[in-house]
Write an enzyme that holds these catalytic residues in place. Structure first.
Site, PDB file in Angstrom:
ATOM      1  N   LYS A  52       0.789  -1.232   0.000  1.00  0.00           N
ATOM      2  CA  LYS A  52       0.000   0.000   0.000  1.00  0.00           C
ATOM      3  C   LYS A  52       0.829   1.295   0.000  1.00  0.00           C
ATOM      4  O   LYS A  52       0.308   2.365   0.285  1.00  0.00           O
ATOM      5  CB  LYS A  52      -1.015   0.060   1.159  1.00  0.00           C
ATOM      6  CG  LYS A  52      -1.858  -1.166   1.389  1.00  0.00           C
ATOM      7  CD  LYS A  52      -2.198  -1.939   0.163  1.00  0.00           C
ATOM      8  CE  LYS A  52      -3.243  -1.329  -0.736  1.00  0.00           C
ATOM      9  NZ  LYS A  52      -3.393  -2.159  -1.974  1.00  0.00           N
ATOM     10  N   THR A  56       1.764  -0.153  -7.188  1.00  0.00           N
ATOM     11  CA  THR A  56       1.086  -0.174  -8.489  1.00  0.00           C
ATOM     12  C   THR A  56       1.584   0.965  -9.381  1.00  0.00           C
ATOM     13  O   THR A  56       1.744   0.805 -10.595  1.00  0.00           O
ATOM     14  CB  THR A  56      -0.440  -0.056  -8.272  1.00  0.00           C
ATOM     15  OG1 THR A  56      -0.832  -1.095  -7.359  1.00  0.00           O
ATOM     16  CG2 THR A  56      -1.217  -0.197  -9.563  1.00  0.00           C
ATOM     17  N   HIS A 122       7.540  -7.644  -1.951  1.00  0.00           N
ATOM     18  CA  HIS A 122       7.343  -6.911  -0.697  1.00  0.00           C
ATOM     19  C   HIS A 122       8.358  -7.376   0.354  1.00  0.00           C
ATOM     20  O   HIS A 122       8.260  -6.994   1.509  1.00  0.00           O
ATOM     21  CB  HIS A 122       5.943  -7.187  -0.128  1.00  0.00           C
ATOM     22  CG  HIS A 122       4.809  -6.575  -0.889  1.00  0.00           C
ATOM     23  ND1 HIS A 122       4.745  -5.234  -1.204  1.00  0.00           N
ATOM     24  CD2 HIS A 122       3.646  -7.117  -1.356  1.00  0.00           C
ATOM     25  CE1 HIS A 122       3.600  -4.984  -1.833  1.00  0.00           C
ATOM     26  NE2 HIS A 122       2.924  -6.105  -1.948  1.00  0.00           N
ATOM     27  N   ARG A 144       5.983   5.391   2.229  1.00  0.00           N
ATOM     28  CA  ARG A 144       4.834   6.298   2.333  1.00  0.00           C
ATOM     29  C   ARG A 144       4.562   6.564   3.805  1.00  0.00           C
ATOM     30  O   ARG A 144       4.869   5.699   4.652  1.00  0.00           O
ATOM     31  CB  ARG A 144       3.621   5.625   1.663  1.00  0.00           C
ATOM     32  CG  ARG A 144       2.437   6.516   1.443  1.00  0.00           C
ATOM     33  CD  ARG A 144       1.292   5.733   0.785  1.00  0.00           C
ATOM     34  NE  ARG A 144       0.202   6.619   0.428  1.00  0.00           N
ATOM     35  CZ  ARG A 144      -0.992   6.218  -0.005  1.00  0.00           C
ATOM     36  NH1 ARG A 144      -1.230   4.923  -0.161  1.00  0.00           N
ATOM     37  NH2 ARG A 144      -1.932   7.092  -0.303  1.00  0.00           N
ATOM     38  N   GLY A 275      -5.668   7.527  -4.206  1.00  0.00           N
ATOM     39  CA  GLY A 275      -4.399   8.003  -4.768  1.00  0.00           C
ATOM     40  C   GLY A 275      -4.028   9.398  -4.290  1.00  0.00           C
ATOM     41  O   GLY A 275      -3.470  10.188  -5.049  1.00  0.00           O
TER      42      GLY A 275
HETATM   43  P1  A3P Z   1      -5.010   4.743  -1.443  1.00  0.00           P
HETATM   44  O1  A3P Z   1      -5.658   3.521  -0.858  1.00  0.00           O
HETATM   45  O2  A3P Z   1      -4.541   5.698  -0.386  1.00  0.00           O
HETATM   46  O3  A3P Z   1      -5.832   5.423  -2.482  1.00  0.00           O
HETATM   47  P2  A3P Z   1      -0.077  -0.482  -3.624  1.00  0.00           P
HETATM   48  O4  A3P Z   1      -0.023  -0.323  -5.089  1.00  0.00           O
HETATM   49  O5  A3P Z   1       1.271  -0.505  -2.968  1.00  0.00           O
HETATM   50  O6  A3P Z   1      -0.981  -1.577  -3.210  1.00  0.00           O
HETATM   51  O7  A3P Z   1      -0.691   0.890  -3.057  1.00  0.00           O
HETATM   52  C1  A3P Z   1      -2.007   1.242  -3.350  1.00  0.00           C
HETATM   53  C2  A3P Z   1      -2.160   2.737  -3.108  1.00  0.00           C
HETATM   54  O8  A3P Z   1      -1.581   3.449  -4.213  1.00  0.00           O
HETATM   55  C3  A3P Z   1      -3.627   3.135  -3.074  1.00  0.00           C
HETATM   56  O9  A3P Z   1      -3.674   4.272  -2.199  1.00  0.00           O
HETATM   57  C4  A3P Z   1      -3.873   3.491  -4.533  1.00  0.00           C
HETATM   58  O10 A3P Z   1      -5.023   4.290  -4.717  1.00  0.00           O
HETATM   59  C5  A3P Z   1      -2.580   4.215  -4.878  1.00  0.00           C
HETATM   60  N1  A3P Z   1      -2.275   4.221  -6.321  1.00  0.00           N
HETATM   61  C6  A3P Z   1      -2.465   3.233  -7.233  1.00  0.00           C
HETATM   62  N2  A3P Z   1      -2.071   3.629  -8.450  1.00  0.00           N
HETATM   63  C7  A3P Z   1      -1.619   4.903  -8.324  1.00  0.00           C
HETATM   64  C8  A3P Z   1      -1.078   5.863  -9.244  1.00  0.00           C
HETATM   65  N3  A3P Z   1      -0.947   5.592 -10.537  1.00  0.00           N
HETATM   66  N4  A3P Z   1      -0.720   7.060  -8.756  1.00  0.00           N
HETATM   67  C9  A3P Z   1      -0.844   7.363  -7.446  1.00  0.00           C
HETATM   68  N5  A3P Z   1      -1.354   6.500  -6.526  1.00  0.00           N
HETATM   69  C10 A3P Z   1      -1.728   5.286  -6.950  1.00  0.00           C
END
Ligand code: A3P
Length: 309
Positions: A52, A56, A122, A144, A275
């Site tokens: 998180k 992504t 991870h 983060r 995001g």
């Molecule tokens: P939020 O839940 O705060 O919106 P991971 O990819 O490590 O699982 O993290 C997911 C988090 O990254 C989520 O945060 C998601 O919305 C955000 N996220 C995914 N794609 C993104 C992008 N292209 N730019 C910015 N944030 C992104």
């Protein structure tokens, strides 16, 4: 697994501790297999993140910088852009629950993947296979603010619960997070290990912060491309890559609205929520804030690490 020293349960999840970090059973089996079998090559790029923190986003950005078309916004949306048809979750292979999973071949042949190969894990630094640590492959780590990580994780867990289960009790989830008992936790130790290693080896590990990627995107992207040995020349290229990998664009692609990630069976949409930076303020009580600030002070004191807490 039963021989491992520590096992506990958070709601419906059994989780196991290995080398100081907590894992779901499938992730742990994958992690053990990676440790025995994964052979890094010198030109590999390994994306590493705690869950998180923005995995992504990096899974979209790095292949786009290395392989993808950097060209014009208007013509390349459909044809040659893998992100249109394949979610970033699949563009980059995640090692522990996809490639080395119990469901697949435990020791797959990855040598035929064209280089530069890009992988994601991870895994904490402690548990990486030696070939990642000792080869010349590059690591891009994303961190983060732990408050936003926790809230993102909590929503993610809720997303994957069925209606009968209801919401994951936030107090319980928060207590586990603070105690470090969550997937690939403790979060603070995960980040701190990579932070320290990145100071020792800046040409090996690039340490990014989600907040800076959001607030100073162009500079951070230039830094990332330079680290990967593919510096941008034109400002327009930077803007195009940022646009291609933007939250708004990716979230609204058909594959991410309705697709299912085949390895994990998770809905692609669960990886795109808000995001943004600072959503924690909508869920935190003053007590939660105080507790997490205290842990951060204790853990990060003297390290020079500022996670915008
Ligand atoms: P939020 O839940 O705060 O919106 P991971 O990819 O490590 O699982 O993290 C997911 C988090 O990254 C989520 O945060 C998601 O919305 C955000 N996220 C995914 N794609 C993104 C992008 N292209 N730019 C910015 N944030 C992104």
């Amino acid at each position: 697994l039963s021989q491992l020293p520590k096992q506990t349960r958070i709601e419906e999840y059994d989780i196991y501790q290995w080398e100081g970090f907590w894992y779901l059973p499938a992730h742990l089996e994958g992690a053990l297999a990676i440790r025995s079998h994964f052979e890094a090559q010198d030109d590999d790029v390994i994306i590493i993140s705690p869950p998180k923190a923005g995995t992504t986003w990096l899974k979209a950005l790095i292949p786009t910088i290395l392989n993808g078309p950097r060209g014009c916004k208007n013509i390349d949306d459909q044809e040659d852009d893998p992100l249109v048809k394949i979610t970033p979750q699949l563009v980059v292979l995640t090692l522990e629950d996809q490639i080395f999973s119990v469901k697949n071949d435990r020791n797959p042949d990855l040598s035929t993947i064209p280089s530069p190969r890009i992988f994601h894990t991870h895994l904490p630094y402690t548990s990486l296979p030696n070939s990642i640590k000792n080869s010349k492959c590059k690591i891009v780590y994303i961190s983060r603010n732990p408050k936003d990580v926790f809230v993102s994780l909590w929503h993610f867990m809720n997303y994957h619960r069925d209606d009968k289960q209801g919401l994951f009790p936030i107090e319980k989830a928060f207590d586990s997070f603070c105690n470090g008992v969550h997937f690939f936790g403790p979060y603070f130790d995960h980040v701190l290990e990579y932070w320290k290693k990145s100071l020792d080896s800046p040409s090996k590990i690039l340490f990014l912060k989600y907040e800076e990627m959001k607030s100073d995107s162009k500079n951070e992207l230039r830094k990332l491309a330079l680290f990967l040995g593919r510096p941008f020349v034109e400002d327009e290229e930077v803007e195009n890559v940022l646009w291609k990998c933007s939250f708004e664009r990716l979230k609204n692609l058909e594959v991410n609205k309705n697709g299912i990630e085949p390895h994990s069976g998770l809905a692609n949409s669960s990886f795109f929520r808000l995001g943004t930076v600072g959503d924690w303020k909508n869920s935190f009580t003053p007590e939660m804030e105080e507790r997490i600030n205290g842990i951060a002070r204790l853990k990060f004191e003297g390290s020079g690490l500022d996670l915008y807490i």
